[in-house]
Design a protein around this motif. Structure first.
Motif, short mmCIF file in Angstrom:
data_model
loop_
_atom_site.label_atom_id
_atom_site.label_comp_id
_atom_site.label_asym_id
_atom_site.label_seq_id
_atom_site.Cartn_x
_atom_site.Cartn_y
_atom_site.Cartn_z
N UNK A 1 36.34 -14.15 -45.62
CA UNK A 1 36.40 -12.72 -45.28
C UNK A 1 35.10 -12.02 -45.66
N UNK A 2 34.54 -12.37 -46.83
CA UNK A 2 33.27 -11.76 -47.24
C UNK A 2 32.14 -12.14 -46.29
N UNK A 3 32.12 -13.39 -45.86
CA UNK A 3 31.09 -13.85 -44.92
C UNK A 3 31.22 -13.12 -43.59
N UNK A 4 32.43 -12.98 -43.09
CA UNK A 4 32.63 -12.25 -41.83
C UNK A 4 32.20 -10.81 -41.95
N UNK A 5 32.51 -10.16 -43.08
CA UNK A 5 32.12 -8.77 -43.28
C UNK A 5 30.61 -8.64 -43.34
N UNK A 6 29.94 -9.58 -44.00
CA UNK A 6 28.48 -9.53 -44.10
C UNK A 6 27.84 -9.72 -42.73
N UNK A 7 28.38 -10.63 -41.92
CA UNK A 7 27.84 -10.82 -40.57
C UNK A 7 28.07 -9.59 -39.70
#
Length: 67
Positions: free
Chosen positions: A43-49
């Motif tokens: 979820x953090x990776x998706x938010x950063x992207x």
């Protein structure tokens, strides 16, 4: 697994496999589990992207208006 064809020594040559998968929710994974940690990292990776790309309008999706 259902073995369908065999050689003369009864070694299976062909089999049919049925596989069923189920996606678990965050609640089903349980707090503190490895799965919960992996889901949070995803979820953090998706938010950063998404933050890197920035807001996109409907035109970026090929739409002129919402249906």
């Amino acid at each position: 697994i259902v073995e369908q064809d065999f050689d003369r020594a009864l070694n299976p040559l062909r089999a049919h496999v049925t596989l069923e998968l189920q996606a678990l929710t965050a609640q089903e994974l349980g707090t503190g589990s490895r799965g919960a940690h992996l889901l949070a990292a995803h979820a953090r990776t998706r938010a950063a992207l998404a933050a890197r790309i920035g807001p996109q309008g409907l035109h970026a999706l090929g739409l002129s208006a919402l249906p």
